[in-house]
Design a protein around this motif. Structure first.
Motif, PDB file in Angstrom:
ATOM      1  N   ARG A 173       0.857  -1.176   0.000  1.00 33.45           N
ATOM      2  CA  ARG A 173       0.000   0.000   0.000  1.00 33.45           C
ATOM      3  C   ARG A 173       0.899   1.233   0.000  1.00 33.45           C
ATOM      4  N   GLU A 175       1.201   5.474  -0.085  1.00 37.12           N
ATOM      5  CA  GLU A 175       0.579   6.775   0.155  1.00 37.12           C
ATOM      6  C   GLU A 175       0.939   7.703  -0.999  1.00 37.12           C
ATOM      7  N   GLU A 176      -0.072   8.018  -1.855  1.00 35.94           N
ATOM      8  CA  GLU A 176       0.162   8.828  -3.046  1.00 35.94           C
ATOM      9  C   GLU A 176      -0.538  10.187  -2.978  1.00 35.94           C
ATOM     10  N   ALA A 177      -1.017  10.563  -1.792  1.00 34.51           N
ATOM     11  CA  ALA A 177      -1.805  11.800  -1.684  1.00 34.51           C
ATOM     12  C   ALA A 177      -1.033  13.009  -2.188  1.00 34.51           C
ATOM     13  N   SER A 183      -7.021  10.212  -1.112  1.00 35.94           N
ATOM     14  CA  SER A 183      -7.041  10.361   0.343  1.00 35.94           C
ATOM     15  C   SER A 183      -6.607   9.108   1.083  1.00 35.94           C
ATOM     16  N   MET A 184      -6.714   7.942   0.470  1.00 36.45           N
ATOM     17  CA  MET A 184      -6.368   6.685   1.126  1.00 36.45           C
ATOM     18  C   MET A 184      -5.110   6.095   0.506  1.00 36.45           C
ATOM     19  N   PRO A 185      -4.315   5.329   1.294  1.00 38.82           N
ATOM     20  CA  PRO A 185      -3.208   4.585   0.689  1.00 38.82           C
ATOM     21  C   PRO A 185      -3.738   3.646  -0.395  1.00 38.82           C
ATOM     22  N   THR A 210       6.612   9.006  -3.643  1.00 38.74           N
ATOM     23  CA  THR A 210       5.512   8.513  -2.822  1.00 38.74           C
ATOM     24  C   THR A 210       6.062   7.598  -1.727  1.00 38.74           C
ATOM     25  N   VAL A 213       3.549   2.568   2.822  1.00 39.26           N
ATOM     26  CA  VAL A 213       3.065   2.542   4.201  1.00 39.26           C
ATOM     27  C   VAL A 213       2.839   1.127   4.707  1.00 39.26           C
ATOM     28  N   ASN A 348      -9.379  14.675   6.711  1.00 34.94           N
ATOM     29  CA  ASN A 348      -8.354  13.662   6.461  1.00 34.94           C
ATOM     30  C   ASN A 348      -8.329  12.635   7.591  1.00 34.94           C
ATOM     31  N   ASP A 417      -3.801   1.482   9.297  1.00 34.51           N
ATOM     32  CA  ASP A 417      -4.681   1.765   8.179  1.00 34.51           C
ATOM     33  C   ASP A 417      -5.823   2.681   8.624  1.00 34.51           C
TER      34      ASP A 417
END
Length: 917
Positions: A173, A175-177, A183-185, A210, A213, A348, A417
């Motif tokens: 997973r 994290e690309e925010a 908003s989510m991984p 990125t 996580v 968030n 998560d």
């Protein structure tokens, strides 16, 4: 590594849509394999493709940047005033003016240097190290040495060092925010996706910058350095020129027109006096110098800087940190706010808002991670303990969970998560602390979540020793495992149509769905296996989860709408999620949601039309956000853009006002922005807009005060020349008047509080001139009144046999007295000032008048001032005449306001926004 020759591998020969290719196609294109590249091949490719870093753009040297700061019409005006004062021998005034010019240039130089560091912040996001497999050996290298074809290994906590095509994934997973706005991984896999898939839906790719996580993976490097998605943003950012704010554009036009007018009037006066009236050219030149000195608004740059600086201080108290001074006023002229969703309009913090059980739909109160909220059905609060299926679903969500909910310094936060965190918070709200204590129902075994299975399962024994298996995951997967549903009293056969209908209804509201089920039995063997997951489960509930909007953001959006400001949501999130949040915020209600893919195929003309009509844009990439801002600006809008990720940086820089998040924003976003919200709260923008409008009002009031005072002095000089009169004011006396009034009187208007209706007005037109027709009338009227008072008093005294020194002293005092009274008039454009609030509402005006009076008394009666300015003592009767000249201006100005209000012109002026200037 294959044995095929690699000399034909060049950047231009490589594919560009890596997300569409399979592993075998990637290996063929990059001539690599699962053993990675050999060292000698990696060195050749490094020489061919260059290091994996973002090349800094060419920048102007410090000297050129410093000299460029002087190219400003306001500084030209100040320099002109300084040259005139130097010509007259007033070296102190000259020094002050030159110092102001230098200080303004230095401030601009420093601010420009800070803005350029946005690019440095993006480059700093690149991972400094990478774990690669080369020649079958795993090793750690400097990330700058990565080349296309390298096999990179990723683990939880790593920052992705280059753009990778994933070839092996284990629970990954990412994290690309910061890059996509998601908003989510994002759960990653290795499957190819269609060519037109948005950046956030390319699940087989991991992008440079990125953050991993959870889980592990390996991927083949497909692009490095400037060719990565992060590098493309860097190139976009370096190619964007920041726009001047509306005020600077207005002041620039105003300054040019004023400079031309002053030069034209001065030249015409010199010609008329020399040729028509026959004055000596030397004498006329001194008169023209006095005229120019009286007309040049040398106080404007100083008052503008002070007013903006005061706005910065007021905004800082409301958690809005201004990085670029003109942005203060630009906020007041904003017509459109383009806001990111995640963390700006929303908290968030994933929150469970809906639970669907057999026969009941429950609404969950409370937002964020604080375990405070109630449960209701149809608006009526209920006790979850009276609904066994609900109570067991809450327990299952807490126990089948790997996240942790902690409280630190009064703030709740989730470790793990965010979706699992939402279930823990739900347990704290509705089940109490006993549901958060897994020691009562200890976990004996578990099956972790895997994307290919789409569920997580845990095995427990309750406080009586009975076995339970809990499972949560994707609704369609859990439904396949269930044959029953938990009703109020007992298990009933599963009503598949009901659950699918409720899932569709919940998803249509933009909520993300989880299903929770249980089995009252132990595993078939000693351990929990996938064989235990096939059937026999009882469905407990569907849980609808969403990142909820901030309550204060809802109020702020309503306030912006009331102020005539359009609010648009531009997010990288899913369209349905964006639509649901928009509905709660009153953004885009009843209008379509446009995706980034649709934006990409529009030409500029179509995008301009859509940008004005549509208020929600989902799945937007950095290019889409930038194009949307440009489309709105092309339509004449003044745009504020909010954001927190590196993907927002180009649009933040391009916008008229870029607004970054201070708490959760990336450094790249902060450095590209004009303003940083220290509390990440959209409501702070509305407060800042209010302050910005007040700042603009005060600047307009100062100009409306300054121009008639300078105009009155100029008319006195022009009238004396045209009618062959003795000069009522010398050049030195004109400079004294300007110094006193600019330093004391005019400055007080910078402290004017915001008017009560400032947020009930429409935004001013972006192309609006600094001076309206009404303002020109007011300037001419007051200038004529001041000229009448000063020149009339001067001629009266000369006719009475008074010396020219005494007559000039009275003329100087008459001008200053008129300016003192007109300062009170200037507090309100059309409203009456004859009231307690009007006369005493701004204590700084009273202090300014109190400071100006002793200066004028010293000018008139102090021997040293008499020696410098040729002034003389005045009697009480003469001071009474001076007071009458000032009252003339005050009374006529208030009478003009009264007539405008009485005849109904005020409403028409207000409708045309003149009263708000």
């Amino acid at each position: 590594m294959t044995d095929r020759p690699t000399s034909n591998l060049t950047e231009t020969s490589l594919p560009t849509q890596w997300h569409t290719l399979s592993q075998a196609e990637i290996e063929r294109a990059l001539q690599t394999g699962m053993a990675g590249l050999q060292e000698d091949e990696s060195r050749r490719r490094l020489a061919r493709f260059g290091p994996n870093r973002l090349t800094p753009p060419k920048r102007r040297g410090p000297l050129r940047r410093l000299l460029a700061q002087f190219h400003n019409i306001l500084l030209y005006v100040m320099l002109a005033a300084a040259i005139i004062t130097a010509f007259l021998g007033h070296w102190i005034d000259t020094g002050v003016l030159f110092a102001a010019v230098v200080i303004n240039a230095i401030i601009g130089f420093i601010q420009e240097g800070k803005a350029e560091s946005a690019l440095d912040a993006i480059r700093a996001m690149l991972s400094p190290h990478a774990t690669v497999i080369r020649g079958g050996t795993r090793r750690e290298i400097d990330a700058a040495g990565l080349v296309p074809g390298d096999l990179v290994v990723l683990a939880s906590g790593d920052r992705v060092p280059a753009d990778l095509r994933l070839v092996a994934v284990k629970e990954l997973r990412v994290e690309e925010a910061a890059l996509t706005g998601e908003s989510m991984p994002v759960e990653k896999n290795t499957a190819p996706v269609p060519a037109d898939a948005p950046l956030g839906d390319r699940y087989g790719m991991a992008y440079s910058g990125t953050l991993v996580v959870y889980g592990q993976a390996s991927g083949i490097v497909v692009t490095t350095g400037a060719a990565t998605e992060l590098g493309k943003i860097n190139q976009m950012l370096s190619g964007i020129q920041s726009l001047a704010t509306p005020l600077l554009r207005q002041v620039d036009r105003f300054g040019r027109m004023l400079a031309l007018a002053i030069l034209g009037v001065s030249a015409a006066t010199f010609v008329l006096g020399s040729w028509w009236r026959g004055h000596a050219p030397a004498e006329m030149f001194m008169m023209v110098v006095a005229l120019a000195a009286s007309a040049i608004p040398e106080g404007l740059p100083a008052i503008m800087t002070v007013t903006l600086a005061l706005g910065v201080q007021r905004m800082a108290r409301h958690h809005a940190i201004i990085r670029r001074l003109p942005a203060v006023e630009a906020l007041g002229s904003v017509t459109v706010i383009c806001s990111d969703k995640t963390g700006t309009l929303t908290r968030n913090e994933m929150t469970a808002q809906r639970m669907v059980c057999a026969g009941h739909v429950f609404d969950i109160g409370g937002v964020g991670y604080a375990p405070v909220g109630d449960c209701s059905i149809g608006g009526h609060a209920i006790d979850p303990g009276h609904y066994p299926a609900l109570a067991m679903a809450i327990r299952a969500g807490v126990l089948c969970n790997d996240a942790r909910l902690r409280e630190e310094d009064g703030l709740w936060r989730v470790e793990g998560d965010p979706t699992e965190g939402a279930l823990l918070v739900l347990g704290g709200k509705l089940g109490g602390t006993q549901h958060l204590d897994d020691k009562l129902w200890p976990r004996l075994d578990s099956i972790p979540f895997e994307s290919q299975h789409r569920f997580m399962a845990t095995y427990h024994r309750d406080d009586r020793g009975d076995p339970w298996i809990f499972v949560k995951g994707a609704p369609e997967r859990i439904l396949d495992m269930c044959g029953k549903q938990w009703n109020h009293d007992d298990d009933d056969p599963l009503d598949v149509d009901y659950w699918r209908r409720m899932a569709t209804d919940t998803a249509a509201q933009g909520l993300r769905l989880l299903a929770v089920a249980c089995k009252r039995s132990a595993p078939a063997g000693e351990r929990l296996t996938f064989a235990d997951m096939e059937s026999g489960y009882t469905l407990l509930a569907l849980v609808g989860i969403i990142d909820p909007p901030r309550e204060e953001a809802m109020r702020a959006v309503r306030e912006c709408h009331r102020a005539g400001i359009r609010v648009k949501m531009i997010t990288g999130d899913h369209p349905e999620t964006a639509r649901a949040i928009g509905a709660q915020l009153s953004i885009g209600v009843g209008k379509p949601v446009i995706t980034g893919a649709e934006v990409a195929i529009m030409d500029d003309a179509a995008l301009r039309r859509v940008a004005m009509e549509v208020d929600i844009f989902a799945r937007a990439s950095p290019e889409h956000k930038l194009r949307l801002v440009q489309a709105l600006q092309a339509d004449g809008q003044v745009v504020a853009m909010t954001g927190d990720g590196v993907n927002d940086a180009p649009a933040l820089k391009r916008a008229d006002v870029g607004v970054a998040m201070g708490m959760k924003g990336t450094e790249a976003a902060k450095e590209a922005a004009d303003m940083v919200l220290a509390d990440d709260n959209f409501a702070t923008i509305a407060t800042a807009v209010r302050e910005g409008r007040a700042v603009y009002d005060n600047l307009k009031k100062f100009i409306l005060f300054m121009l008639p005072t300078n105009g009155g002095e100029a008319l006195v000089v022009i009238a004396a020349i045209l009618f062959e009169l003795a000069l009522p004011l010398t050049a030195a006396q004109v400079l004294w008047i300007n110094m006193v009034t600019s330093s004391t009187l005019g400055l007080a208007l910078a402290f004017e509080p915001a008017e009560h209706d400032v947020m009930n007005r429409r935004p001013r037109p972006p192309g609006e001139a600094l001076l309206s027709g009404f303002f020109v009338w007011r300037v001419l009227m007051v200038s004529f009144l001041m000229m009448t008072g000063a020149l009339g008093l001067f001629l009266w005294e000369l006719d009475s046999g008074t010396s020219i020194e005494s007559a000039r002293t009275m003329a100087v005092n008459a001008v200053v007295m008129a300016e003192m009274f007109y300062l009170l008039n200037s507090r309100f454009i059309l409203a009456p000032v004859i009231s307690r609030g009007g006369l005493t509402g701004n204590r700084y005006i009273l202090l300014a008048i109190a400071a100006c009076l002793p200066l004028q008394i010293a000018y008139t009666h102090a021997p040293i001032m008499q020696a410098i300015f040729d002034s003389t003592d005045l009697s009480l009767l003469e001071w009474g005449k001076v007071l009458a000249a000032g009252l003339l201006v005050f009374c006529v100005a208030e009478l003009e306001k009264f007539l405008i209000r009485r005849t109904g012109l005020a409403s028409r002026l207000s409708h045309s926004r003149l009263s708000h200037m």
